[in-house]
Write an enzyme that holds these catalytic residues in place. Structure first.
Site, mmCIF file in Angstrom:
data_model
loop_
_atom_site.group_PDB
_atom_site.id
_atom_site.type_symbol
_atom_site.label_atom_id
_atom_site.label_comp_id
_atom_site.label_asym_id
_atom_site.label_seq_id
_atom_site.Cartn_x
_atom_site.Cartn_y
_atom_site.Cartn_z
ATOM 1 N N GLU A 261 7.343 -1.923 -5.508
ATOM 2 C CA GLU A 261 6.876 -1.927 -4.112
ATOM 3 C C GLU A 261 5.547 -2.665 -4.085
ATOM 4 O OE1 GLU A 261 4.676 0.697 -1.094
ATOM 5 O OE2 GLU A 261 6.621 1.691 -1.427
ATOM 6 N N CYS A 295 0.104 0.369 2.133
ATOM 7 C CA CYS A 295 0.971 -0.800 2.050
ATOM 8 C C CYS A 295 1.824 -0.986 3.297
ATOM 9 C CB CYS A 295 1.856 -0.706 0.809
ATOM 10 S SG CYS A 295 2.767 0.841 0.679
#
Length: 524
Positions: A261, A295
């Site tokens: 990720e 994020c």
């Protein structure tokens, strides 16, 4: 911005159980040490022992021995450990909230998001893992005559590298399904937030996790990170896209799988029929949770021209009213950035945009009067492609506002980036919002929410497209990636070959006829 009072409690971080926790770091007898500091004040938190390549090798040796025994236990027994952890986490949340805030500088309500996420993950996999991992009958080569069963085996030892921004969610959040699936874990958390991961390990051990199953090493990423990745049977990494590419290359060279990720430049689309009050309130959460060091936080906001002014009026009023503080209570809306590096990036992006003609609608300055790493929540207008803030991930409390008149144009502009992690759509017509959502190039898209709806749905996959990564966490994908699929096929009565007395040509014609009949009958 509205600044909450800086009392004595905000200047001194809580007393943390440092000595107890650092004993769980895998190190030799005379390790070098590194000092971590509290973002709120710059005061020292802990002296952490640093692991070496030899320590990483020791961690893997211990983990492999523990994993062999752990994998033999029924899934329900493994899951029970994490259901106990669920309860203990909620009961002792004040301890971990203090640690998370001290290490990251985020405010308490944003630290609580991590407790909530991990509890949801524990409950989901604790209840669903047995169903996910059970053996399954599959269609055999020949109906009735061939029995095919899919069996799931753990990978072995998972190498997990986690970042500093969500140190509980992104460390144990990935370790939970990995270990319930029967794996051991060797983890390198970011040094700045290692105490958070060590606390989780300490409490999990109290809940019955075998002592050596989860190993934690501490050290500089470029120094020991390759050693962690280089011995893993599967790699799980969360961090920057640049580093993620290096991790992927190292894993590929060894032919082991990897889940990554990575970065994002996430977009929010406010359609002309949006509920403006709700959208403005949601935008504050979407852009400035954990000071934008998330994020999946929103950094680009596309607002329809018909509602731009009334929306911005509501949004900016909320931004101006945000309470900034370096404290451990629940009365603040945004805290500090985590490091000088993050502060420098935010300052560079905003200053360059201003110099090239962008307008600062709110914020736009550091706040050393509150703490060494504070920066105001900032809203920019007039951003163009020449500005770094337009395309580069800022990873801070900065959002740029753009105007559109056509939804197709808004979708195209939202998709006009190499990233594809998260997006947000706001509208009163949820069916229309879902249609727009499906057109956005992002692994998760939230309708009438910024990020929490998708991220908090533990049964649904979460991850990135394009430069935002590979693989998914949560849901069935989030646990199956930590397993190897094996097919056990048993042939009954006759072999898959021409039976006695039949030529190969007759056998092929018989199979051809059978295939046609099975297609006609709808056999799958």
């Amino acid at each position: 911005m509205t600044d909450t009072a800086r009392d004595a409690a905000s200047a001194i971080h809580p007393v943390l159980p440092v000595d107890r926790l650092v004993r769980r770091v895998v190190t030799g007898p005379m390790p070098t040490r590194v000092t971590t500091r509290a973002p709120f004040t710059g005061a020292p938190i802990a002296e952490l022992p640093e692991s070496t390549d030899e320590d990483v090798a020791t961690a893997y040796e211990r983990a492999r021995a523990a994993q062999a025994r752990w994998a033999e236990r029924p899934v329900a027994d493994r899951a029970a450990v994490f259901l106990r952890f669920h309860d203990r986490l909620l009961a002792r949340q004040d301890e971990i909230l203090d640690i998370i805030q001290t290490e990251t500088g985020k405010v308490r309500k944003h630290a609580f998001e991590e407790v909530l996420d991990v509890a949801l993950t524990c409950r989901h996999y604790g209840r669903r893992a047995r169903g996910y991992l059970r053996s399954r009958r599959r269609a055999g080569a020949l109906p009735v005559l061939t029995k095919a069963v899919e069996v799931r085996h753990p990978k072995g030892v998972v190498g997990l590298v986690s970042p500093w921004n969500y140190p509980l969610s992104l460390s144990i959040g990935d370790a939970i399904p990995a270990m319930i699936a029967g794996n051991a874990v060797v983890m390198k958390p970011d040094t700045q937030t290692a105490l958070t991961a060590l606390w989780a390990l300490d409490v999990l051990t109290e809940c019955g996790l075998p002592e050596d199953l989860w190993q934690i090493v501490v050290g500089d990423g470029p120094v020991i990170g390759p050693a962690v990745i280089g011995r893993a049977d599967y790699v799980c990494f969360t961090g920057s896209t640049r580093t993620g590419r290096q991790v992927a290359q190292q894993a590929a060279a060894r032919l082991v799988g990897a889940s990554l990720e990575l970065g994002g430049k996430n977009a929010m689309v406010v359609l002309p029929d949006a509920d403006l009050e709700r959208a403005a309130e949601g935008a504050v959460r979407a852009c400035f949770s954990s000071a934008g060091q998330l994020c999946v936080s929103i950094e680009r906001m596309y607002v329809h021209a018909d509602i731009r002014d009334p929306f911005l009026e509501r949004f900016l009023a909320r931004v101006e009213g945000m309470r900034l503080a370096a404290g451990y209570g629940w009365d603040a809306d945004m805290g500090s950035l985590v490091s000088r590096r993050q502060l420098d990036t935010v300052t560079r992006h905003v200053d360059q945009a201003r110099e090239l003609g962008a307008t600062v609608l709110a914020g736009g300055r550091a706040r050393p009067d509150l703490g060494p790493l504070f920066y105001e929540p900032t809203v920019l207008d007039g951003v163009d492609p020449d500005m770094a803030v337009c395309a580069e991930e800022t990873f801070g409390p900065v959002v740029s506002v753009y105007t559109f008149t056509d939804t197709d144009d808004a979708v195209a502009r939202a998709n006009g980036t190499a990233y594809g992690l998260n997006a947000s759509v706001w509208t009163r017509n949820t069916r229309r919002g879902e249609e727009v959502a499906r057109r956005l190039h992002a692994g998760t898209v939230n309708v009438n929410e910024g990020y929490a709806a998708a991220y908090g749905s533990a049964g649904a996959p979460m991850g990135g497209m394009g430069d935002s990564g590979l693989g998914r966490r949560h849901g069935v994908d989030g646990i199956m990636k930590f397993t190897e699929a094996q097919t056990v096929a048993t042939q009954r009565l006759i072999p898959i070959a021409a039976p006695f007395g039949m030529t190969d040509e007759q056998w092929s014609r018989s199979l051809t006829l059978s295939l046609r009949i099975m297609k006609t009958l709808g056999v799958r």
